[in-house]
Design an enzyme around this catalytic site. Structure first.
Site, PDB file in Angstrom:
ATOM      1  N   ILE A 138      21.419   7.111  15.272  1.00  0.00           N
ATOM      2  CA  ILE A 138      20.968   6.505  16.584  1.00  0.00           C
ATOM      3  C   ILE A 138      19.900   7.470  17.313  1.00  0.00           C
ATOM      4  O   ILE A 138      18.837   6.898  17.786  1.00  0.00           O
ATOM      5  CB  ILE A 138      22.300   6.828  17.677  1.00  0.00           C
ATOM      6  CG1 ILE A 138      23.445   5.760  17.179  1.00  0.00           C
ATOM      7  CG2 ILE A 138      21.897   6.653  19.173  1.00  0.00           C
ATOM      8  CD1 ILE A 138      24.610   5.983  17.776  1.00  0.00           C
ATOM      9  N   TYR A 168      30.723  -4.367  18.991  1.00  0.00           N
ATOM     10  CA  TYR A 168      30.778  -5.023  17.820  1.00  0.00           C
ATOM     11  C   TYR A 168      32.149  -4.512  17.008  1.00  0.00           C
ATOM     12  O   TYR A 168      32.811  -5.610  16.387  1.00  0.00           O
ATOM     13  CB  TYR A 168      29.652  -4.465  17.086  1.00  0.00           C
ATOM     14  CG  TYR A 168      28.400  -5.416  17.227  1.00  0.00           C
ATOM     15  CD1 TYR A 168      28.123  -6.501  16.678  1.00  0.00           C
ATOM     16  CD2 TYR A 168      27.573  -4.948  18.097  1.00  0.00           C
ATOM     17  CE1 TYR A 168      27.020  -7.310  16.912  1.00  0.00           C
ATOM     18  CE2 TYR A 168      26.170  -5.421  18.431  1.00  0.00           C
ATOM     19  CZ  TYR A 168      26.070  -6.805  17.913  1.00  0.00           C
ATOM     20  OH  TYR A 168      25.026  -7.451  18.046  1.00  0.00           O
ATOM     21  N   ARG A 237      -3.814  13.117  -8.984  1.00  0.00           N
ATOM     22  CA  ARG A 237      -4.550  12.851 -10.398  1.00  0.00           C
ATOM     23  C   ARG A 237      -4.624  14.027 -11.243  1.00  0.00           C
ATOM     24  O   ARG A 237      -4.810  15.202 -10.390  1.00  0.00           O
ATOM     25  CB  ARG A 237      -5.957  12.259 -10.109  1.00  0.00           C
ATOM     26  CG  ARG A 237      -5.756  10.829  -9.468  1.00  0.00           C
ATOM     27  CD  ARG A 237      -7.207  10.261  -9.177  1.00  0.00           C
ATOM     28  NE  ARG A 237      -7.953  10.105 -10.517  1.00  0.00           N
ATOM     29  CZ  ARG A 237      -9.236   9.337 -10.336  1.00  0.00           C
ATOM     30  NH1 ARG A 237      -9.764   9.402  -9.343  1.00  0.00           N
ATOM     31  NH2 ARG A 237      -9.855   9.265 -11.405  1.00  0.00           N
ATOM     32  N   HIS A 238      -5.097  13.995 -12.245  1.00  0.00           N
ATOM     33  CA  HIS A 238      -5.361  15.458 -13.205  1.00  0.00           C
ATOM     34  C   HIS A 238      -6.875  15.775 -12.590  1.00  0.00           C
ATOM     35  O   HIS A 238      -7.397  15.075 -11.776  1.00  0.00           O
ATOM     36  CB  HIS A 238      -5.411  14.800 -14.442  1.00  0.00           C
ATOM     37  CG  HIS A 238      -6.635  13.435 -14.625  1.00  0.00           C
ATOM     38  ND1 HIS A 238      -7.815  13.876 -14.606  1.00  0.00           N
ATOM     39  CD2 HIS A 238      -6.418  12.262 -14.618  1.00  0.00           C
ATOM     40  CE1 HIS A 238      -8.383  12.536 -14.789  1.00  0.00           C
ATOM     41  NE2 HIS A 238      -7.628  11.628 -14.690  1.00  0.00           N
ATOM     42  N   ASN A 244     -14.432  11.875 -17.142  1.00  0.00           N
ATOM     43  CA  ASN A 244     -14.736  11.603 -15.925  1.00  0.00           C
ATOM     44  C   ASN A 244     -16.138  12.045 -15.734  1.00  0.00           C
ATOM     45  O   ASN A 244     -17.015  11.321 -15.063  1.00  0.00           O
ATOM     46  CB  ASN A 244     -13.906  12.369 -14.939  1.00  0.00           C
ATOM     47  CG  ASN A 244     -12.645  11.872 -14.724  1.00  0.00           C
ATOM     48  OD1 ASN A 244     -11.700  12.722 -14.459  1.00  0.00           O
ATOM     49  ND2 ASN A 244     -12.253  10.728 -14.966  1.00  0.00           N
ATOM     50  N   ARG A 288      -5.127  15.667 -20.192  1.00  0.00           N
ATOM     51  CA  ARG A 288      -5.609  16.011 -18.968  1.00  0.00           C
ATOM     52  C   ARG A 288      -4.493  16.203 -17.746  1.00  0.00           C
ATOM     53  O   ARG A 288      -4.645  16.927 -16.811  1.00  0.00           O
ATOM     54  CB  ARG A 288      -6.768  15.068 -18.335  1.00  0.00           C
ATOM     55  CG  ARG A 288      -6.441  13.411 -18.320  1.00  0.00           C
ATOM     56  CD  ARG A 288      -7.754  12.884 -18.090  1.00  0.00           C
ATOM     57  NE  ARG A 288      -7.656  11.344 -18.083  1.00  0.00           N
ATOM     58  CZ  ARG A 288      -7.476  10.437 -19.186  1.00  0.00           C
ATOM     59  NH1 ARG A 288      -7.107  10.667 -20.145  1.00  0.00           N
ATOM     60  NH2 ARG A 288      -7.224   9.147 -18.571  1.00  0.00           N
ATOM     61  N   GLU A 308      -2.571   6.270 -18.219  1.00  0.00           N
ATOM     62  CA  GLU A 308      -3.590   5.759 -17.440  1.00  0.00           C
ATOM     63  C   GLU A 308      -3.510   4.107 -17.769  1.00  0.00           C
ATOM     64  O   GLU A 308      -2.993   3.805 -19.169  1.00  0.00           O
ATOM     65  CB  GLU A 308      -4.799   6.176 -17.595  1.00  0.00           C
ATOM     66  CG  GLU A 308      -5.766   5.536 -16.814  1.00  0.00           C
ATOM     67  CD  GLU A 308      -5.824   5.095 -15.506  1.00  0.00           C
ATOM     68  OE1 GLU A 308      -4.814   4.874 -15.073  1.00  0.00           O
ATOM     69  OE2 GLU A 308      -6.750   5.577 -14.441  1.00  0.00           O
ATOM     70  N   ARG A 333     -13.263  -9.263 -13.676  1.00  0.00           N
ATOM     71  CA  ARG A 333     -12.294  -8.005 -13.168  1.00  0.00           C
ATOM     72  C   ARG A 333     -12.793  -7.785 -11.668  1.00  0.00           C
ATOM     73  O   ARG A 333     -11.917  -7.578 -10.677  1.00  0.00           O
ATOM     74  CB  ARG A 333     -12.845  -6.948 -13.858  1.00  0.00           C
ATOM     75  CG  ARG A 333     -11.831  -5.617 -13.525  1.00  0.00           C
ATOM     76  CD  ARG A 333     -11.827  -4.615 -14.462  1.00  0.00           C
ATOM     77  NE  ARG A 333     -10.900  -3.711 -14.339  1.00  0.00           N
ATOM     78  CZ  ARG A 333     -10.619  -2.577 -13.963  1.00  0.00           C
ATOM     79  NH1 ARG A 333     -11.845  -1.856 -13.246  1.00  0.00           N
ATOM     80  NH2 ARG A 333      -9.396  -1.917 -13.664  1.00  0.00           N
ATOM     81  N   HIS A 373      -2.819   9.346 -13.038  1.00  0.00           N
ATOM     82  CA  HIS A 373      -4.179   8.838 -13.339  1.00  0.00           C
ATOM     83  C   HIS A 373      -4.478   7.878 -12.064  1.00  0.00           C
ATOM     84  O   HIS A 373      -3.308   7.521 -11.485  1.00  0.00           O
ATOM     85  CB  HIS A 373      -4.190   8.097 -14.466  1.00  0.00           C
ATOM     86  CG  HIS A 373      -3.897   9.083 -15.738  1.00  0.00           C
ATOM     87  ND1 HIS A 373      -4.847   9.857 -16.452  1.00  0.00           N
ATOM     88  CD2 HIS A 373      -2.710   9.403 -16.250  1.00  0.00           C
ATOM     89  CE1 HIS A 373      -4.032  10.616 -17.504  1.00  0.00           C
ATOM     90  NE2 HIS A 373      -2.754  10.387 -17.334  1.00  0.00           N
ATOM     91  N   VAL A 376      -2.657   4.284 -12.040  1.00  0.00           N
ATOM     92  CA  VAL A 376      -1.146   4.566 -12.228  1.00  0.00           C
ATOM     93  C   VAL A 376      -0.544   4.845 -10.726  1.00  0.00           C
ATOM     94  O   VAL A 376       0.010   4.465  -9.835  1.00  0.00           O
ATOM     95  CB  VAL A 376      -0.622   5.413 -13.163  1.00  0.00           C
ATOM     96  CG1 VAL A 376       0.584   5.932 -12.982  1.00  0.00           C
ATOM     97  CG2 VAL A 376      -0.743   4.849 -14.688  1.00  0.00           C
TER      98      VAL A 376
END
Ligand code: ATP
Ligand code: F6P
Length: 487
Positions: A138, A168, A237-238, A244, A288, A308, A333, A373, A376
């Site tokens: 509540i 109720y 992320r890593h 990268n 990674r 990933e 894509r 990753h 993901v």
């Protein structure tokens, strides 16, 4: 007429006020939507506020208040009719009917109307007699309810809401309960023959009756796993990897020197956010993420499901090489990134499906940190923050940034803590279509976008030690604010 192969389910919530029905309904909605099931919530309280105007007090729910009872029935019927029309407009789907539905007569009306329209009814009751929890509910959600807008005296809210519950209680009949005497209006309606789940005292006990199909069993399984114990979930992320730095997709490379710096700085940041709380760190099985978590002094578990997205034949290529070698696929894509499946690899939809057991386990667990990753984590964030499939593949999850989820009454908020350690930006913005304005060439660009899109560069200013806040309340990302935790 029933079309063969269609499944239309109405999840009809049942329970006294402040038993977590809206909370449960929202969670089921979020889970099913994320899995790609068409789902919609019909909240009778919203119909009431529209049809009966501003809330005047608990007397509206008094069983002896016949005028109000009539309005309440009208609202229930309106919401039910909308639910039936919505299910009629789609092939398969789950509609969630959120109301107290506290009497057998009301439930028979819902059941009959759904059956006439080939909709399977599944009652989901939340039953709770833990008075401390009810009071907490509540105070947590009802004082901010639209029913009490402008009321600043929370004692008044508590008092009024408790009286509402007592009205109720006078008529409440638990699901599956047989009335002591014969009620002619019920005819041969008997809940023993109907699909239902009763979650008793937040799942201390569950009663499951007449589950008839796969979707119903998924919902039951989900309901068995959710809990309300306060907890924290962290994601990162890593650290930046060698791949990268080179702008390469996928692979299983080591961390770059910048990535190593991130892994070294991470324990202090985690400690500042989590204090002495204990938790488990989940990583993928790739180097990674394992290296990024290596300095964290907590229990660790590796999950293949956290690896990933598999870029198939494009693994190890730059986006530019993908565009040159597979121009048609590159363009496909860009047009539908969520559905696009790499040749020999995965689509974002595939990743969502393989993450389902991870989500279920996250629901069951308490404090967890996930090191995974870009793709993901986009899928996992979209579950908690209700991001739609079209937006999901474009969620910004920068490197060297920690995200913390916090639970609100019905959803989640996320805060991002960005460490000021250099990293490339691996985010590709949604391609602008048609006449949309492209930024002028003088504006800031990021290395990977520059490779692929030439001058079509869009802003991705994340390296400013920002704290970003996401929230299911708005399904949107608010502008960056300065992070007091930044180093
Ligand atoms: P109302 O009938 O007034 O709409 P409600 O039953 O929909 O009330 P919610 O508004 O969903 O209740 O209450 C939210 C609160 O219920 C949250 O604080 C949440 O932690 C808590 N809650 C969630 N699940 C349960 C449960 N199974 N039993 C009791 N409380 C729960
Ligand atoms: O670039 C880093 C990375 O993790 C790749 O391994 C992966 O293919 C990609 O991000 C996923 O992001 P997007 O779906 O935007 O291409």
């Amino acid at each position: 007429m029933k079309v063969i192969g269609t499944t239309k389910i109405a999840v009809v919530l049942v329970g006294l006020p402040a038993r977590g029905k809206t909370y449960i309904g929202r969670k089921v909605y979020r889970y099913l939507q994320w899995l790609g099931v068409s789902c919609k919530v019909f909240n009778v309280g919203e119909y009431r506020r529209k049809e009966a105007g501003a809330y005047s007090g608990h007397e509206f729910f008094d069983v002896k208040n016949e005028a109000a009872e009539k309005i309440r029935m009208q609202c229930a019927v309106s919401a039910l009719e909308d639910l039936v029309s919505w299910l009629d407009s789609i092939h398969n789907g789950v509609a969630i009917y959120d109301a107290t539905n506290s009497t057998l007569i009301r439930r028979k009306m819902i059941y009959d109307h759904c059956e006439e329209n080939d909709i399977h009814v599944m009652f989901v009751e939340s039953w709770c007699d833990d008075e401390e929890l009810i009071l907490k509910n509540i105070l947590e959600v009802k004082k901010t309810s639209p029913d009490y807008v402008g009321v600043t005296n929370y004692d008044e809210v508590e008092k009024d809401f408790k009286l509402r519950i007592s009205h109720y209680k006078e008529v409440y009949q638990a699901v599956g309960e047989c009335p002591g005497e014969k009620i002619p209006e019920l005819g041969d309606y008997n809940e023993a023959n109907i699909t239902y789940v009763r979650k008793i005292n937040v799942g201390v006990q569950m009663v499951i009756n007449q589950i008839k199909d796969y979707m119903q069993s998924r919902i039951v399984y989900f309901l068995m796993n959710i809990h309300i114990i306060p907890r924290s979930i962290l994601f990162s992320r890593h650290g930046e990897s060698m791949y990268n730095q080179l702008g390469l997709l996928g692979g299983d490379s080591e961390l770059s020197p910048n990535g190593v710096k991130y892994s070294e700085a991470l324990p202090a940041l985690v400690k500042r956010i989590m204090g002495d709380q204990d938790f488990t760190v989940w990583t993928s099985t790739l180097k990674r993420t394992i290296q990024t978590a290596s300095k964290l002094d907590y229990k660790k578990v590796q999950f293949k499901a956290l690896d990933e997205i598999n870029a198939g034949l494009c693994d190890g290529m730059t986006y530019k090489q993908v565009k040159q070698k597979f121009p048609e696929e590159y363009s496909m894509r860009s047009q539908n990134k969520f559905e696009f499946r790499y040749r020999g690899g995965e689509s974002y939809r595939d990743v969502v499906l393989r993450l389902e057991p991870i989500i279920m386990e996250l629901e069951r667990q308490q404090n967890i940190m996930i090191v995974s990753h870009q793709a993901v984590l986009r899928c996992i964030y979209s579950y908690f923050l209700e991001v739609c499939p079209e937006e999901l593949p474009y969620i910004k999850i920068p490197l060297h940034t920690l995200m913390k989820l916090t639970w609100t009454a019905y959803g989640c908020e996320a805060q991002m803590y960005s460490l000021d350690i250099d990293a490339v930006d691996t985010h590709i913005s949604r391609p602008k279509m048609g006449s949309e304005k492209v930024k002028s060439s003088g504006e800031k660009k990021t290395s990977l976008e520059a490779q692929v899109l030439g001058e079509e560069i869009f802003d991705t200013d994340f390296k400013e030690s920002n704290i970003l806040e996401y929230s299911t309340a708005e399904n949107s990302v608010s502008p960056p604010k300065k992070d007091e935790l930044s180093t």
